[in-house]
Design a protein around this motif. Structure first.
Motif, PDB file in Angstrom:
ATOM      1  N   VAL A  31     -88.076 -79.491  30.236  1.00 22.36           N
ATOM      2  CA  VAL A  31     -86.703 -79.801  29.826  1.00 22.36           C
ATOM      3  C   VAL A  31     -86.698 -81.197  29.210  1.00 22.36           C
ATOM      4  O   VAL A  31     -87.279 -82.128  29.788  1.00 22.36           O
ATOM      5  N   LYS A  32     -86.096 -81.339  28.027  1.00 21.59           N
ATOM      6  CA  LYS A  32     -86.080 -82.628  27.333  1.00 21.59           C
ATOM      7  C   LYS A  32     -84.660 -82.964  26.889  1.00 21.59           C
ATOM      8  O   LYS A  32     -83.901 -82.075  26.487  1.00 21.59           O
ATOM      9  N   VAL A  33     -84.340 -84.260  26.965  1.00 14.90           N
ATOM     10  CA  VAL A  33     -83.078 -84.754  26.403  1.00 14.90           C
ATOM     11  C   VAL A  33     -83.158 -84.531  24.888  1.00 14.90           C
ATOM     12  O   VAL A  33     -84.183 -84.844  24.268  1.00 14.90           O
TER      13      VAL A  33
ATOM     14  N   GLY B 211     -99.669 -80.047  21.229  1.00 17.69           N
ATOM     15  CA  GLY B 211     -99.342 -78.709  21.700  1.00 17.69           C
ATOM     16  C   GLY B 211    -100.343 -78.239  22.725  1.00 17.69           C
ATOM     17  O   GLY B 211    -101.171 -79.027  23.197  1.00 17.69           O
ATOM     18  N   GLU B 212    -100.240 -76.995  23.044  1.00 22.92           N
ATOM     19  CA  GLU B 212    -101.053 -76.405  24.118  1.00 22.92           C
ATOM     20  C   GLU B 212    -101.912 -75.280  23.545  1.00 22.92           C
ATOM     21  O   GLU B 212    -101.399 -74.364  22.898  1.00 22.92           O
ATOM     22  N   VAL B 213    -103.225 -75.376  23.776  1.00 31.25           N
ATOM     23  CA  VAL B 213    -104.118 -74.249  23.466  1.00 31.25           C
ATOM     24  C   VAL B 213    -104.187 -73.393  24.723  1.00 31.25           C
ATOM     25  O   VAL B 213    -104.292 -73.928  25.835  1.00 31.25           O
TER      26      VAL B 213
ATOM     27  N   ALA C 296     -97.260 -75.398  19.343  1.00 29.09           N
ATOM     28  CA  ALA C 296     -96.961 -76.816  19.099  1.00 29.09           C
ATOM     29  C   ALA C 296     -95.661 -77.157  19.803  1.00 29.09           C
ATOM     30  O   ALA C 296     -94.760 -76.314  19.882  1.00 29.09           O
ATOM     31  N   TYR C 297     -95.542 -78.411  20.330  1.00 31.37           N
ATOM     32  CA  TYR C 297     -94.297 -78.774  21.009  1.00 31.37           C
ATOM     33  C   TYR C 297     -93.867 -80.222  20.830  1.00 31.37           C
ATOM     34  O   TYR C 297     -92.801 -80.613  21.279  1.00 31.37           O
ATOM     35  N   ALA C 298     -94.685 -81.034  20.207  1.00 29.08           N
ATOM     36  CA  ALA C 298     -94.267 -82.437  20.060  1.00 29.08           C
ATOM     37  C   ALA C 298     -94.922 -83.041  18.823  1.00 29.08           C
ATOM     38  O   ALA C 298     -95.904 -82.501  18.302  1.00 29.08           O
TER      39      ALA C 298
ATOM     40  N   ALA D 106     -84.790 -76.656  26.426  1.00 31.00           N
ATOM     41  CA  ALA D 106     -85.653 -76.108  27.483  1.00 31.00           C
ATOM     42  C   ALA D 106     -86.670 -75.167  26.839  1.00 31.00           C
ATOM     43  O   ALA D 106     -86.364 -74.480  25.853  1.00 31.00           O
ATOM     44  N   GLU D 107     -87.875 -75.177  27.377  1.00 29.93           N
ATOM     45  CA  GLU D 107     -88.923 -74.290  26.836  1.00 29.93           C
ATOM     46  C   GLU D 107     -89.880 -73.912  27.949  1.00 29.93           C
ATOM     47  O   GLU D 107     -89.973 -74.609  28.974  1.00 29.93           O
ATOM     48  N   PRO D 108     -90.586 -72.801  27.788  1.00 30.45           N
ATOM     49  CA  PRO D 108     -91.579 -72.420  28.804  1.00 30.45           C
ATOM     50  C   PRO D 108     -92.697 -73.468  28.850  1.00 30.45           C
ATOM     51  O   PRO D 108     -93.052 -74.044  27.812  1.00 30.45           O
ATOM     52  N   LYS D 109     -93.217 -73.716  30.028  1.00 30.84           N
ATOM     53  CA  LYS D 109     -94.367 -74.634  30.149  1.00 30.84           C
ATOM     54  C   LYS D 109     -95.626 -73.767  30.182  1.00 30.84           C
ATOM     55  O   LYS D 109     -95.856 -73.020  31.120  1.00 30.84           O
ATOM     56  N   ILE D 110     -96.411 -73.885  29.124  1.00 34.35           N
ATOM     57  CA  ILE D 110     -97.596 -73.036  28.968  1.00 34.35           C
ATOM     58  C   ILE D 110     -98.734 -73.625  29.806  1.00 34.35           C
ATOM     59  O   ILE D 110     -98.975 -74.832  29.766  1.00 34.35           O
ATOM     60  N   ASP D 111     -99.421 -72.779  30.531  1.00 38.77           N
ATOM     61  CA  ASP D 111    -100.505 -73.273  31.383  1.00 38.77           C
ATOM     62  C   ASP D 111    -101.821 -73.168  30.621  1.00 38.77           C
ATOM     63  O   ASP D 111    -102.609 -72.244  30.819  1.00 38.77           O
TER      64      ASP D 111
HETATM   65  C1  JCF Z   1     -93.930 -84.550  26.084  1.00 37.04           C
HETATM   66  C2  JCF Z   1     -94.602 -83.313  26.592  1.00 37.04           C
HETATM   67  C3  JCF Z   1     -95.738 -83.414  27.399  1.00 37.04           C
HETATM   68  C4  JCF Z   1     -96.348 -82.251  27.861  1.00 37.04           C
HETATM   69  C5  JCF Z   1     -95.816 -81.007  27.504  1.00 37.04           C
HETATM   70  C6  JCF Z   1     -96.417 -79.786  27.945  1.00 37.04           C
HETATM   71  C7  JCF Z   1     -95.866 -78.578  27.543  1.00 37.04           C
HETATM   72  C8  JCF Z   1     -96.489 -77.291  27.968  1.00 37.04           C
HETATM   73  N1  JCF Z   1     -97.541 -77.321  28.797  1.00 37.04           N
HETATM   74  O1  JCF Z   1     -96.027 -76.224  27.555  1.00 37.04           O
HETATM   75  C9  JCF Z   1     -94.716 -78.537  26.720  1.00 37.04           C
HETATM   76  C10 JCF Z   1     -94.126 -79.713  26.293  1.00 37.04           C
HETATM   77  O2  JCF Z   1     -93.041 -79.725  25.505  1.00 37.04           O
HETATM   78  C11 JCF Z   1     -94.667 -80.966  26.680  1.00 37.04           C
HETATM   79  N2  JCF Z   1     -94.077 -82.121  26.234  1.00 37.04           N
END
Ligand code: JCF
Length: 327
Positions: A292-294, A174-176, A226-228, A112-117
């Motif tokens: 949330v990811k498997v 990732g997210e900027v 970075a997240y993926a 689980a991780e925060p979803k950055i907007d």
């Molecule tokens: C596969 C995927 C797609 C969008 C994502 C978006 C975020 C995010 N906005 O933080 C985080 C993630 O791990 C994501 N992972």
């Protein structure tokens, strides 16, 4: 001359390591004056010997020419979009759907991780060197914003070699984003200059990244998580789980959200989501939910992707939007 080339390589390595220490680890290793002195030496060396310029030189982070327009570029594979869950029942239903396909999913563990907007981007690294950076666009075709992304100091121009061997070609996704502190300061400056202010940090980040002139982007407080990782299919990933993927990203020098964590089961996921709904208010960046990811990549592959870009193995838990009290 060979000693100039050796000195240039030594300066690049020293400056990029100092950059990583300062911007990613928040643990400066060089005094600013020393950093500036070495930076000036490298810039003069490259000016005297243009053949010594390289794409991973820190001098390339500033001063690139403005573009006339942003070029389009096709991603290595479509950038994935997340299905949403708006409450814990929907989160449980997501797990149940997956358990019908792969019954191990209930005991295999999650991350689980925060979803950055912010705005999603893809960084292409070839032999460990950043060669391209693009916005998500429509998921398949994005805009080439490489020179703008180079101005974000947290984005490594060359992957570190501490972690698993970096694939020959891969995209880091990732997210900027723009921190609240930077967003408020930017809007104050714009208001003082009689310019329109940005409605929210995401718009400010998107507007700052999609500039034609990298010098403007360089002046904006942009950050990155970075997240993926998207491999190019020729090699298998050097990690077996989502958690190991995040550890590899860290070892390669990428900034990864420190609040991400492994969850043994859905109970721990729910605990994370509840705990996080409260304390996200203390963060210096906008969070609109949790992802949330498997955890095991083998199960991600078994669960697969619906259509081109809807992974069954990931979901975004969305918090209710902050109710803006209009007086
Ligand atoms: C596969 C995927 C797609 C969008 C994502 C978006 C975020 C995010 N906005 O933080 C985080 C993630 O791990 C994501 N992972």
């Amino acid at each position: 001359p060979p000693q100039a080339a050796a000195r240039a390589a030594e300066l690049r390595e020293t400056l990029e390591r100092a950059n990583h220490q300062y911007y990613v680890l928040d643990a400066p290793s060089l005094q600013d004056a020393e950093y500036d002195r070495l930076f000036r030496e490298l810039r003069e060396l490259e000016a005297a010997h243009p053949e010594l310029r390289t794409p991973d030189s820190p001098t390339g982070r500033v001063g690139a020419e403005p573009a006339s327009r942003l070029e389009k570029t096709v991603h290595l594979a479509p950038m994935l979009s997340l299905d949403n869950a708006f409450d814990e029942a929907e989160l449980a239903a997501w797990e149940t759907r997956n358990a019908r396909i792969v019954d191990e999913v209930c005991t295999a563990g999650y991350v689980a991780e925060p979803k950055i907007d912010g705005l999603a981007i893809a960084l292409t690294y070839e032999d460990g060197v950043l060669v391209r950076g693009a916005t998500r666009g429509n998921g398949t075709v994005g805009e080439d914003v490489t020179r703008n992304l180079r101005t974000i100091r947290e984005i490594p121009l060359r992957l570190r070699t501490d972690g698993p061997p970096a694939p020959a070609r891969m995209e880091v996704r990732g997210e900027v984003y723009m921190p609240h502190s930077g967003f408020e300061a930017l809007n104050r400056r714009r208001a003082a200059d009689g310019q329109a202010t940005f409605a929210n940090p995401r718009n400010a980040a998107a507007g700052s990244l999609r500039q034609l002139d990298p010098a403007i982007t360089a002046g904006r407080p942009l950050r990155f998580f970075a997240y993926a990782v998207q491999m190019d299919g020729r090699e298998s990933p050097p990690f077996a789980t989502q958690w190991e993927l995040l550890e590899a990203l860290r070892a390669w020098g990428q900034p990864v959200n420190p609040l991400a964590r492994p969850c043994a089961g859905m109970d721990e996921v729910t605990a994370f989501v509840r705990e996080f709904e409260g304390n996200r208010a203390h963060l210096d960046y906008e969070v609109d939910g949790a992802v949330v990811k498997v955890n095991p990549l083998r199960l991600q592959d078994e669960l697969g992707i619906v259509g081109q870009r809807d992974p069954r193995w990931a979901i975004a838990y969305k918090y209710a939007p902050d109710l803006v009290v209009t007086t």
